[in-house]
Design a protein around this motif. Sequence first.
Motif, PDB file in Angstrom:
ATOM      1  N   HIS A   1       0.856  -0.941  -0.058  1.00  0.00           N
ATOM      2  CA  HIS A   1      -0.413  -0.085  -0.120  1.00  0.00           C
ATOM      3  C   HIS A   1       0.820   1.021  -0.380  1.00  0.00           C
ATOM      4  O   HIS A   1       0.674   2.261  -0.510  1.00  0.00           O
ATOM      5  N   LEU A   2       1.905   0.908   0.888  1.00  0.00           N
ATOM      6  CA  LEU A   2       3.173   2.061   0.911  1.00  0.00           C
ATOM      7  C   LEU A   2       3.634   3.107  -0.182  1.00  0.00           C
ATOM      8  O   LEU A   2       3.771   3.290  -1.361  1.00  0.00           O
ATOM      9  N   SER A   3       4.223   1.216  -1.253  1.00  0.00           N
ATOM     10  CA  SER A   3       4.968   1.399  -2.198  1.00  0.00           C
ATOM     11  C   SER A   3       3.788   2.291  -3.359  1.00  0.00           C
ATOM     12  O   SER A   3       4.195   2.465  -4.609  1.00  0.00           O
ATOM     13  N   THR A   4       2.885   2.215  -3.435  1.00  0.00           N
ATOM     14  CA  THR A   4       1.259   1.881  -4.395  1.00  0.00           C
ATOM     15  C   THR A   4       1.351   3.342  -4.368  1.00  0.00           C
ATOM     16  O   THR A   4       1.066   4.561  -5.430  1.00  0.00           O
ATOM     17  N   GLN A   5       0.718   4.477  -2.959  1.00  0.00           N
ATOM     18  CA  GLN A   5       0.731   5.390  -2.309  1.00  0.00           C
ATOM     19  C   GLN A   5       1.622   6.008  -3.221  1.00  0.00           C
ATOM     20  O   GLN A   5       1.409   7.520  -3.197  1.00  0.00           O
ATOM     21  N   LEU A   6       2.766   6.097  -2.962  1.00  0.00           N
ATOM     22  CA  LEU A   6       4.116   6.837  -3.478  1.00  0.00           C
ATOM     23  C   LEU A   6       4.529   7.539  -4.992  1.00  0.00           C
ATOM     24  O   LEU A   6       4.714   8.266  -5.271  1.00  0.00           O
ATOM     25  N   ARG A   7       3.681   6.101  -5.797  1.00  0.00           N
ATOM     26  CA  ARG A   7       4.049   6.082  -6.750  1.00  0.00           C
ATOM     27  C   ARG A   7       2.917   6.613  -7.220  1.00  0.00           C
ATOM     28  O   ARG A   7       2.401   7.869  -8.766  1.00  0.00           O
ATOM     29  N   ASP A   8       1.374   6.208  -6.789  1.00  0.00           N
ATOM     30  CA  ASP A   8       0.516   7.520  -7.241  1.00  0.00           C
ATOM     31  C   ASP A   8       0.954   9.193  -6.910  1.00  0.00           C
ATOM     32  O   ASP A   8      -0.320   9.856  -7.882  1.00  0.00           O
TER      33      ASP A   8
END
Length: 696
Positions: free
Chosen positions: A230-237
């Motif tokens: 989830h954190l990885s996705t938030q960073l990319r988003d």
Amino acid sequence: MARIGVDVGGTNTDLILETTELDSIGRKIFSHKVPTTVEDQSLAVMRGIMELCAKAKIGFDEIKQIVHGTTVATNISIEHNGANVGMLTTKGFRDILHIGRHKRPFNFSLHFDVPWQSAPLVRRRNRIAINERVLPPHGEIQTPLDDEEVRNAALTLKARGVEAVIIGFMYSFLERSHELRAKAIVQAVMPQAFVCCSSEVVDVMREYERFSTTAMNAYVGPRTSSYLTHLSTQLRDNGIHADLRIMQSNGGVATVESCCDRPVNILMSGPAGGVMGGHYFAGLDGERNIITVDIGGTSADISTLVDGQIKIMNPRDSYVSGHPVLVPMIDLITIGAGGGSVAFIDAAGGFQVGPRSAGSNPGPACYNRGGVEPTVTDANIVLGRLDPDQMLGGDLQVDPQLSYKAIEEKIAKPLGMDVHQAALGILKIVNNNMALAIRSNSVAKGIDPRDFVLMPFGGAGPVHGPALADEVNAKSVLIPPAPGITAAAGLLTTDLQYEALRSLLCNLNDISELNMARIEQALQGLETDIRKQLENDGVSAADMQLTRIAECRYDGQGFELRSRIPAGAVDRAAIAEVMAQFHREHQKDYGYCFDDATVEVVSLRVIGHSQSQKLAWSALPEAQDSDTGDAFLYERTTIFDDGQSLSTPRYDRNKLQAGQYIEGPAMLMQHDSTSLVPPGWVAKVSAHGNLIISRS
């Protein structure tokens, strides 16, 4: 380009950003703090990163790497809210996780808690026995695995709503094909489940510890991997395409993918960053014997570093939430003592502090967020050791009257003492609790604190430093330049690191050519595994550094010590060096060794790492004279441990230069912490900005 270190604590999330010469603003270091969001740590992490980038005036595209220390896995194990785990194991060994080692936590108590029974990682109804059998000592298959039996067991666990499944067969460390086959079947039946084998998590003998470690991996696995993904996705988003690395318990960092597969490796992720930071800042000024004390809002993490070496905990001592976990961890102790630790009177009328913490919400009473219980921070406010208008440089608004009221109503009046006495009592108790933990990590292990520098950091550390040094007789106190973000800074001093382990039991004193060949072959296999992991992370062969370890013991001992294997062929000279190194390690750890005793190797370990760019902390300019007038701020009344109430000058630590000194009583102020210099002590600024406080 820029790198960011993010350390999540129980109260605050600390961040540090380092830019390089090629950056749009030149080489600089910025720090920041935000309250930890306990319900979802990623919220505070993302907020902190965005605010820090705005503070540094750089774009998200300039962030090259983010190194993250997290307590997600730790909190799951402590709060007992992990996944519903199922287990497939060899028939006849279903209750290994319940039986354990028959160790009694309290030998003479009739009423004691056994964590592996009262809070099992896998409930008994979800442990299913499977017909299979591998025989020692060479791993011959006696009873082949029944695929249909495994498939039916997986269907049963799926019907029960199991979220994670572990495969733990006897002697899988000799022959892992049954475990791998069972894993494939379970994944086909339960594609959404978190599935892991004991031979993949910790490929060693001792079935109880192996099963327990694998069970812990699955217990924390779903939520931990979900958080990291989830954190990885938030960073990319949010347009941040930096490499995300996670701090491991052993002091190295790994990729998100690796930590999602083996989250058991990051159970001590948060505390490890503090030790790495302490090691880095002490090393800048050549201090090699240090006791680090990372005091935050919730806990105090304590570690002892001898001769500049970070010690890995002995496997027999590696417990998390009462369960044995056979993964490499930095040797440290964590206790519930911090700025938010709550003071209270127990049912028997005793005066207690901690381990319960007020956390960041509601926090100490002075935060005015609804908290009414007195904390260590409230005691420091009442005694004038923290200035209410200077908390976080004035960014944190606190009400000192609420501190006074909480201590008066909850402690002073019930015990018939004045508020200042009660506040001093709170600090005396919490300091004594920390001193006991320091002794257990030093004196109890044959280390004399009189030869060591005490290094307190964390937001609450420096104000307690001299009192703790007095309690344990440390020779001096060393406070790093940025105490409140030392753990976050430590994240930017670590290397990418992986470890691979395999059991191989043989006698070294009269080792045969066959066994030397077995050791050589096993090491080559482990090295191949490590090289593949590093290669997958983009590390070139030239940048890979491998260390080979033999975990040895004397014949009949229960646990092992590490001994390095020299580079090159495994011949009799190499074996002799392994044995000599083991004797030296035994002497160092236990105070004696047996040079003529039989030495056994129990397992082999290969540690692979690739050096990363290290945090570049600039030296301070040398002071032209001893005049500290430019750093003077104001004076206020402060109450010290002996009850003296003295008018105490405050200084801006950031305006002090190398070589200058401040005589106590004094307080040195900075944005992220306050350092206390009691009467009769003197603080000197080192070349790299460390503050060395000692008796004058």
